[in-house]
Design a protein around this motif. Structure first.
Motif, PDB file in Angstrom:
ATOM      1  N   LEU A  57       0.824  -1.203   0.000  1.00 18.78           N
ATOM      2  CA  LEU A  57       0.000   0.000   0.000  1.00 18.78           C
ATOM      3  C   LEU A  57       0.857   1.252   0.000  1.00 18.78           C
ATOM      4  CD1 LEU A  57      -2.557   1.693   0.365  1.00 18.78           C
ATOM      5  CD2 LEU A  57      -2.567   1.071   2.782  1.00 18.78           C
ATOM      6  N   SER A  58       0.647   2.109  -0.995  1.00 24.72           N
ATOM      7  CA  SER A  58       1.323   3.395  -1.084  1.00 24.72           C
ATOM      8  C   SER A  58       0.286   4.491  -0.866  1.00 24.72           C
ATOM      9  CB  SER A  58       1.993   3.585  -2.456  1.00 24.72           C
ATOM     10  OG  SER A  58       3.100   2.721  -2.599  1.00 24.72           O
ATOM     11  N   PRO A  59       0.327   5.192   0.269  1.00 23.38           N
ATOM     12  CA  PRO A  59      -0.702   6.206   0.552  1.00 23.38           C
ATOM     13  C   PRO A  59      -0.674   7.348  -0.453  1.00 23.38           C
ATOM     14  CG  PRO A  59       0.590   5.675   2.517  1.00 23.38           C
ATOM     15  CD  PRO A  59       1.298   5.074   1.353  1.00 23.38           C
ATOM     16  N   SER A  60      -1.835   7.945  -0.659  1.00 25.50           N
ATOM     17  CA  SER A  60      -1.946   9.145  -1.490  1.00 25.50           C
ATOM     18  C   SER A  60      -3.217   9.880  -1.085  1.00 25.50           C
ATOM     19  CB  SER A  60      -1.996   8.786  -2.977  1.00 25.50           C
ATOM     20  OG  SER A  60      -3.150   8.005  -3.266  1.00 25.50           O
ATOM     21  N   ASN A  61      -3.272  11.147  -1.417  1.00 27.57           N
ATOM     22  CA  ASN A  61      -4.453  11.964  -1.145  1.00 27.57           C
ATOM     23  C   ASN A  61      -4.867  11.940   0.320  1.00 27.57           C
ATOM     24  OD1 ASN A  61      -4.717  12.586  -3.918  1.00 27.57           O
ATOM     25  ND2 ASN A  61      -5.830  10.690  -4.270  1.00 27.57           N
ATOM     26  N   VAL A  62      -3.884  12.115   1.207  1.00 27.43           N
ATOM     27  CA  VAL A  62      -4.178  12.190   2.633  1.00 27.43           C
ATOM     28  C   VAL A  62      -3.825  13.589   3.136  1.00 27.43           C
ATOM     29  CG1 VAL A  62      -3.812   9.734   3.034  1.00 27.43           C
ATOM     30  CG2 VAL A  62      -1.885  11.305   3.241  1.00 27.43           C
ATOM     31  N   ASN A  63      -4.338  13.939   4.307  1.00 26.14           N
ATOM     32  CA  ASN A  63      -4.061  15.247   4.876  1.00 26.14           C
ATOM     33  C   ASN A  63      -2.583  15.390   5.239  1.00 26.14           C
ATOM     34  OD1 ASN A  63      -6.802  15.836   4.727  1.00 26.14           O
ATOM     35  ND2 ASN A  63      -7.193  15.062   6.789  1.00 26.14           N
ATOM     36  N   LYS A  64      -2.138  16.638   5.353  1.00 31.62           N
ATOM     37  CA  LYS A  64      -0.741  16.885   5.686  1.00 31.62           C
ATOM     38  C   LYS A  64      -0.357  16.309   7.043  1.00 31.62           C
ATOM     39  CE  LYS A  64       0.011  21.036   2.883  1.00 31.62           C
ATOM     40  NZ  LYS A  64       0.387  22.474   2.886  1.00 31.62           N
ATOM     41  N   ASP A  65      -1.326  16.256   7.972  1.00 28.29           N
ATOM     42  CA  ASP A  65      -0.998  15.731   9.294  1.00 28.29           C
ATOM     43  C   ASP A  65      -0.986  14.208   9.329  1.00 28.29           C
ATOM     44  OD1 ASP A  65      -3.730  15.619   8.925  1.00 28.29           O
ATOM     45  OD2 ASP A  65      -4.235  16.167  10.979  1.00 28.29           O
ATOM     46  N   ALA A  66      -1.215  13.548   8.188  1.00 30.60           N
ATOM     47  CA  ALA A  66      -1.158  12.094   8.114  1.00 30.60           C
ATOM     48  C   ALA A  66       0.213  11.592   7.675  1.00 30.60           C
ATOM     49  CB  ALA A  66      -2.230  11.567   7.168  1.00 30.60           C
ATOM     50  N   LYS A  67       1.164  12.496   7.548  1.00 28.21           N
ATOM     51  CA  LYS A  67       2.506  12.109   7.108  1.00 28.21           C
ATOM     52  C   LYS A  67       3.548  12.915   7.874  1.00 28.21           C
ATOM     53  CE  LYS A  67       1.032  13.752   3.210  1.00 28.21           C
ATOM     54  NZ  LYS A  67       0.843  14.094   1.776  1.00 28.21           N
ATOM     55  N   TYR A  68       4.772  12.460   7.818  1.00 21.65           N
ATOM     56  CA  TYR A  68       5.911  13.189   8.377  1.00 21.65           C
ATOM     57  C   TYR A  68       6.630  13.916   7.242  1.00 21.65           C
ATOM     58  CZ  TYR A  68       5.350   9.960  12.364  1.00 21.65           C
ATOM     59  OH  TYR A  68       4.856   9.234  13.421  1.00 21.65           O
ATOM     60  N   SER A  69       7.557  14.804   7.600  1.00 24.42           N
ATOM     61  CA  SER A  69       8.379  15.490   6.611  1.00 24.42           C
ATOM     62  C   SER A  69       9.789  15.667   7.142  1.00 24.42           C
ATOM     63  CB  SER A  69       7.800  16.872   6.258  1.00 24.42           C
ATOM     64  OG  SER A  69       6.551  16.765   5.628  1.00 24.42           O
ATOM     65  N   VAL A  70      10.742  15.671   6.233  1.00 24.69           N
ATOM     66  CA  VAL A  70      12.113  16.078   6.546  1.00 24.69           C
ATOM     67  C   VAL A  70      12.261  17.531   6.121  1.00 24.69           C
ATOM     68  CG1 VAL A  70      14.544  15.781   5.937  1.00 24.69           C
ATOM     69  CG2 VAL A  70      13.125  13.777   6.399  1.00 24.69           C
ATOM     70  N   VAL A  71      12.690  18.377   7.052  1.00 23.68           N
ATOM     71  CA  VAL A  71      12.799  19.812   6.783  1.00 23.68           C
ATOM     72  C   VAL A  71      14.145  20.326   7.272  1.00 23.68           C
ATOM     73  CG1 VAL A  71      10.308  20.177   6.967  1.00 23.68           C
ATOM     74  CG2 VAL A  71      11.741  20.431   9.000  1.00 23.68           C
ATOM     75  N   HIS A  72      14.518  21.505   6.804  1.00 20.66           N
ATOM     76  CA  HIS A  72      15.733  22.162   7.269  1.00 20.66           C
ATOM     77  C   HIS A  72      15.507  22.729   8.669  1.00 20.66           C
ATOM     78  CE1 HIS A  72      18.108  21.996   3.548  1.00 20.66           C
ATOM     79  NE2 HIS A  72      16.940  22.099   2.922  1.00 20.66           N
ATOM     80  N   SER A  73      16.490  22.531   9.533  1.00 17.27           N
ATOM     81  CA  SER A  73      16.410  23.060  10.894  1.00 17.27           C
ATOM     82  C   SER A  73      16.884  24.508  10.914  1.00 17.27           C
ATOM     83  CB  SER A  73      17.280  22.226  11.838  1.00 17.27           C
ATOM     84  OG  SER A  73      17.399  22.856  13.095  1.00 17.27           O
ATOM     85  N   PRO A  74      16.262  25.361  11.726  1.00 12.53           N
ATOM     86  CA  PRO A  74      16.718  26.758  11.809  1.00 12.53           C
ATOM     87  C   PRO A  74      18.122  26.901  12.401  1.00 12.53           C
ATOM     88  CG  PRO A  74      15.025  26.298  13.439  1.00 12.53           C
ATOM     89  CD  PRO A  74      15.067  25.127  12.522  1.00 12.53           C
TER      90      PRO A  74
END
Length: 225
Positions: A8-25
């Protein structure tokens, strides 16, 4: 090269249903969670203590997007899934450690529910999870597999038999409701689901743990350790 995930590959879910890698301040990169406080309020929580996970995600992100950072999922098998721009997800590896975040300076939230939380109680944890569909009447659980223009329904009953699938589906439906709908399972194998609140908006409710219930088999991913 990279490996498309065969499960199963999720799609079309809310932003709070996934994690993200982001730049740290403060430099480097970290994991971010969109934590939904209410229908109209959310907070961005971060954790900079998962360097190996960040590296796993970024290896795939650089290959498929040409840039670092972005959304990813961790499913109930601890497989890390990175969305591909053309659809589906790419397998980034397996990560056993649970992600936890500090909310409001003192409360730790994560995929494992706090002690004493019972099915039917409001779900206080992250909404990050993998979406499945509980069929109406609590008869089965399914998800869709998309290949090009073809969509195939994968039913739990086809994998484990009708009776074991119905037992789990009925247990979830006892809380979620017999009209069925979307349910989520997180990386710690706990279920939760959205409910339409009487006052409008959406609340999330805890459905219980997977425990020893019959479930979909672990996808056969080449290179899995």
């Amino acid at each position: 090269m990279f490996t498309f995930y065969p499960g199963l590959s999720p799609s079309n879910v809310n932003k709070d249903a996934k994690y993200s890698v982001v730049h740290s301040p403060v430099g480097g990169m970290e994991v971010r969670l969109v934590y939904r406080i209410s229908a109209r309020e959310k907070e961005l929580l971060t954790n900079d203590r998962h360097e190996r996970l960040v590296a796993m995600v970024n290896v795939v992100k650089e290959k498929v997007n040409g840039a670092l950072g972005g959304a990813f999922y961790i499913n109930e098998y601890h497989d890390v899934l990175v969305p591909h721009p053309d659809g589906g997800c790419v397998y980034a590896g397996t990560y056993e450690e649970n992600l936890e975040f500090v909310y409001d300076g003192q409360t730790t939230i994560g995929p494992v529910p706090p002690p004493g939380l019972n099915p039917g109680d409001p779900w206080p944890g992250p909404h990050a999870g993998i979406p499945y569909v509980l069929r109406a009447g609590g008869t089965d659980i399914k998800y869709d597999m998309t290949s090009g223009r073809r969509i195939r329904e994968v039913h739990l009953s086809d994998e484990v038999g009708q009776q074991p699938a119905r037992l789990l589906a009925r247990r979830l439906a006892a809380v979620k409701g017999h009209s069925g709908g979307r349910v989520y399972i997180n990386e710690a194998s706990h279920f939760f689901a959205p409910l339409n609140a009487a006052t409008g908006g959406t609340t999330y409710v805890y459905l219980g743990a997977l425990d020893d219930d019959a479930w979909f088999p672990v996808p056969d991913v080449p290179g899995r350790l």
